[in-house]
Design an enzyme around this catalytic site. Structure first.
Site, mmCIF file in Angstrom:
data_model
loop_
_atom_site.group_PDB
_atom_site.id
_atom_site.type_symbol
_atom_site.label_atom_id
_atom_site.label_comp_id
_atom_site.label_asym_id
_atom_site.label_seq_id
_atom_site.Cartn_x
_atom_site.Cartn_y
_atom_site.Cartn_z
ATOM 1 N N ASP A 1 0.986 -1.103 0.086
ATOM 2 C CA ASP A 1 -0.114 0.066 0.005
ATOM 3 C C ASP A 1 1.083 1.171 -0.090
ATOM 4 O O ASP A 1 2.125 1.104 0.381
ATOM 5 C CB ASP A 1 -0.705 -0.075 1.264
ATOM 6 C CG ASP A 1 -1.752 1.223 1.359
ATOM 7 O OD1 ASP A 1 -2.335 1.556 0.354
ATOM 8 O OD2 ASP A 1 -2.168 1.788 2.413
ATOM 9 N N SER A 2 0.525 2.185 -0.327
ATOM 10 C CA SER A 2 1.029 3.720 -0.320
ATOM 11 C C SER A 2 1.642 4.025 1.077
ATOM 12 O O SER A 2 2.434 4.810 1.527
ATOM 13 C CB SER A 2 0.325 4.767 -0.712
ATOM 14 O OG SER A 2 -0.885 4.737 -0.142
ATOM 15 N N TYR B 1 -0.271 8.132 -2.885
ATOM 16 C CA TYR B 1 -0.266 7.801 -4.335
ATOM 17 C C TYR B 1 -1.716 8.454 -5.045
ATOM 18 O O TYR B 1 -1.541 8.711 -6.280
ATOM 19 C CB TYR B 1 -0.451 6.255 -4.567
ATOM 20 C CG TYR B 1 0.823 5.452 -4.222
ATOM 21 C CD1 TYR B 1 1.923 6.033 -3.869
ATOM 22 C CD2 TYR B 1 0.749 4.072 -4.521
ATOM 23 C CE1 TYR B 1 2.920 5.472 -3.558
ATOM 24 C CE2 TYR B 1 1.556 3.327 -4.339
ATOM 25 C CZ TYR B 1 3.140 3.871 -3.725
ATOM 26 O OH TYR B 1 4.137 3.014 -3.725
ATOM 27 N N GLY B 2 -2.658 8.824 -4.341
ATOM 28 C CA GLY B 2 -3.848 9.280 -4.998
ATOM 29 C C GLY B 2 -3.840 10.581 -5.561
ATOM 30 O O GLY B 2 -4.725 10.710 -6.479
ATOM 31 N N CYS C 1 -4.071 -0.994 -1.982
ATOM 32 C CA CYS C 1 -4.172 0.700 -2.475
ATOM 33 C C CYS C 1 -4.917 0.675 -3.748
ATOM 34 O O CYS C 1 -4.610 0.199 -4.730
ATOM 35 C CB CYS C 1 -2.760 1.217 -2.636
ATOM 36 S SG CYS C 1 -2.771 2.843 -3.281
ATOM 37 N N ASN C 2 -6.000 1.285 -3.482
ATOM 38 C CA ASN C 2 -7.059 1.533 -4.591
ATOM 39 C C ASN C 2 -6.521 2.090 -5.707
ATOM 40 O O ASN C 2 -6.517 1.593 -6.952
ATOM 41 C CB ASN C 2 -8.285 2.211 -4.220
ATOM 42 C CG ASN C 2 -8.970 1.372 -3.476
ATOM 43 O OD1 ASN C 2 -10.094 0.810 -3.752
ATOM 44 N ND2 ASN C 2 -8.765 1.342 -1.992
ATOM 45 N N THR C 3 -5.591 3.204 -5.638
ATOM 46 C CA THR C 3 -4.923 3.821 -6.783
ATOM 47 C C THR C 3 -4.121 2.865 -7.433
ATOM 48 O O THR C 3 -4.017 2.968 -8.642
ATOM 49 C CB THR C 3 -4.403 5.203 -6.218
ATOM 50 O OG1 THR C 3 -5.235 6.005 -5.473
ATOM 51 C CG2 THR C 3 -3.881 6.029 -7.347
ATOM 52 N N CYS D 1 -10.788 3.908 -1.066
ATOM 53 C CA CYS D 1 -9.516 4.230 -0.580
ATOM 54 C C CYS D 1 -9.558 3.756 0.873
ATOM 55 O O CYS D 1 -10.200 3.719 1.510
ATOM 56 C CB CYS D 1 -9.431 5.832 -0.625
ATOM 57 S SG CYS D 1 -7.851 6.365 0.071
ATOM 58 N N THR D 2 -8.385 3.072 1.241
ATOM 59 C CA THR D 2 -8.091 2.366 2.354
ATOM 60 C C THR D 2 -8.213 3.323 3.440
ATOM 61 O O THR D 2 -8.354 2.943 4.651
ATOM 62 C CB THR D 2 -6.660 1.734 2.383
ATOM 63 O OG1 THR D 2 -5.760 2.828 2.065
ATOM 64 C CG2 THR D 2 -6.684 0.600 1.449
ATOM 65 N N HIS D 3 -8.077 4.654 3.318
ATOM 66 C CA HIS D 3 -8.247 5.773 4.557
ATOM 67 C C HIS D 3 -9.494 5.931 4.719
ATOM 68 O O HIS D 3 -9.944 6.370 6.140
ATOM 69 C CB HIS D 3 -7.558 6.952 4.119
ATOM 70 C CG HIS D 3 -6.186 7.191 4.016
ATOM 71 N ND1 HIS D 3 -5.066 6.605 3.333
ATOM 72 C CD2 HIS D 3 -5.116 7.551 5.377
ATOM 73 C CE1 HIS D 3 -3.880 6.791 3.676
ATOM 74 N NE2 HIS D 3 -3.906 7.296 4.832
#
Lengths: 272, 272
Positions: A10-11, A42-43, A73-75, A190-192
């Site tokens: 992940d970022s 990364y987004g 990470c989604n991005t 997004c993981t956040h």
């Protein structure tokens, strides 16, 4: 039976929510988690840059002899999953977009859904494409919520700033006539963003199902492992943590995402 | 007379406000501006990571034969200026913290000032130390305003989210009794923050002077160049732009910071 670890990257620390779901689904597997904390986020970066970073992270994990790569990470999933599959073949690569799209399509009955994600994920249209492959009749509204990342990192789960930001980003989801949501399902892409789930649910009300892709991703990983004969019968798997920025920061923020104690001594600093 | 360029670096495009002030003060000088857009922000990263990134950026500029290095980023100035001076000697290195502290001390009459900056700049105490060297009697309140960077990047100069964030961060500057500011001068200690200057000034009212360090930094650079005999007599200086993320993004956002047209063709993509 293959006792090698599964590599997850992940970022930053947000992907630890995915790691948590993976461990709950597969307690016997071992994992190596890499957070590229020195170069996050990364987004907001360009696709070629994110692709290069994803390639470096995946290469580092493959060099550590992992049996599968999970892009938490989604991005990075949005711009690099196909690229990594080609480059890393025969190591299988699983991203979070496809499982997230599947969860979303399962959750909607009106076939009107929303994706909340980073600018990088939204601009490539990866969720739209994944949803169209599953059900072309489903209509998708994608919203780039850049500020949500900082709100989550600041720990502002509720309060006036978060409420104002939620309203600013999600107002387009309400019908102008009645002020009720025009969608019935939404993915936190997004993981956040799961950190802000309460504020999002409060704004949209009880008629919108909020899905996050961590659990669905874990199911996909589990079934792929089994079908490829890569799963292990070990009694209890181990987890290693790697980070590109300072371990102390990774541990401080990471423990909230993984939901367990985490100290800097558990985290190895690496360069990519 | 030395016709070589001055090297300026920042984590991204925010430092273009410093470049703008430099060019206004020294129109005959040439500049090479490097924005490390692929790895921004620096303000939430650990000091050793920021120091490493600053070293790579400065080394790249020195390899392009610049005659001086200007660190336009507050966080990099806070953690790396001494380090770079040692490493790059005899190339002179100027940061923005010292000039910002000087501007702040010149602006206050009550000797009670505030610093708004990133977490990375605040945690090291660089502004406090610089102010103490100029005037130990001045009292400093430092506030880490992490969200301001995203607000500036989102272009939310005003509006409910920005107002709520300004209030959340700056409320400690108001006296609990009268609700008036307990300071009379404030420095915007991050190159992104001047974008939110209007909202900050509105919240604090007319009795607080808001300084930003760009103009003072340009004065320091100009006088150092002259005293070292490094200035040029060229008719009109040139500017080159370098970025680590995609040039198109640098140009899109950068033009607002530098206040002039900027196209992707003007920006060279580099790796650090």
């Amino acid at each position: 039976m293959d006792e090698r670890a599964i590599g997850v990257f992940d970022s930053g620390v947000g992907g630890l929510t995915v790691l948590r779901a993976l461990r709950e689904a597969m307690p016997r597997e071992s994992f190596v988690y890499l957070g590229d904390t020195a170069r996050l986020p990364y987004g907001t970066k360009g696709p070629s840059t994110v692709r290069r970073y994803a390639e470096q992270a995946a290469a580092h994990l493959v060099a550590r002899d992992v049996k599968m790569i999970v892009i938490a990470c989604n991005t990075a999933s949005a711009v690099a999953v196909e690229h990594l599959r080609e480059r890393l073949d025969p190591v299988p690569v699983v991203g979070v977009i496809e499982p997230g799209a599947r969860a979303l399509c399962a959750a909607t009955t009106t076939k009107r859904v929303a994706v909340l994600a980073t600018p990088g994920t939204v601009s490539g249209g990866a969720y739209e494409q994944a949803i169209a492959r599953i059900d072309p009749a489903t209509r998708v509204i994608s919203i780039a919520c850049a500020l949500f990342v900082s709100l989550a990192e600041e720990g502002w789960v509720r309060g006036p700033v978060t409420e104002a930001a939620v309203e600013a980003y999600l107002r387009p989801l309400l019908s102008s006539a009645e002020g009720t949501p025009e969608i019935d399902a939404l993915v936190l892409g997004c993981t956040h963003f799961p950190v802000l789930r309460g504020a999002v649910e409060e704004f949209l009300g009880p008629n919108v199902t909020v899905v996050d892709s961590a659990v669905t991703t874990a199911q996909v990983v589990s079934s792929q492992l089994a079908s490829l004969g890569l799963n292990t019968a070990d009694f209890r798997g181990q987890v290693r943590f790697l980070a590109t920025d300072e371990p102390v920061r990774f541990a401080q923020v990471g423990r909230f995402f993984i939901g367990q104690p985490l100290s800097a001594a558990d985290v190895e600093r690496i360069d990519l």
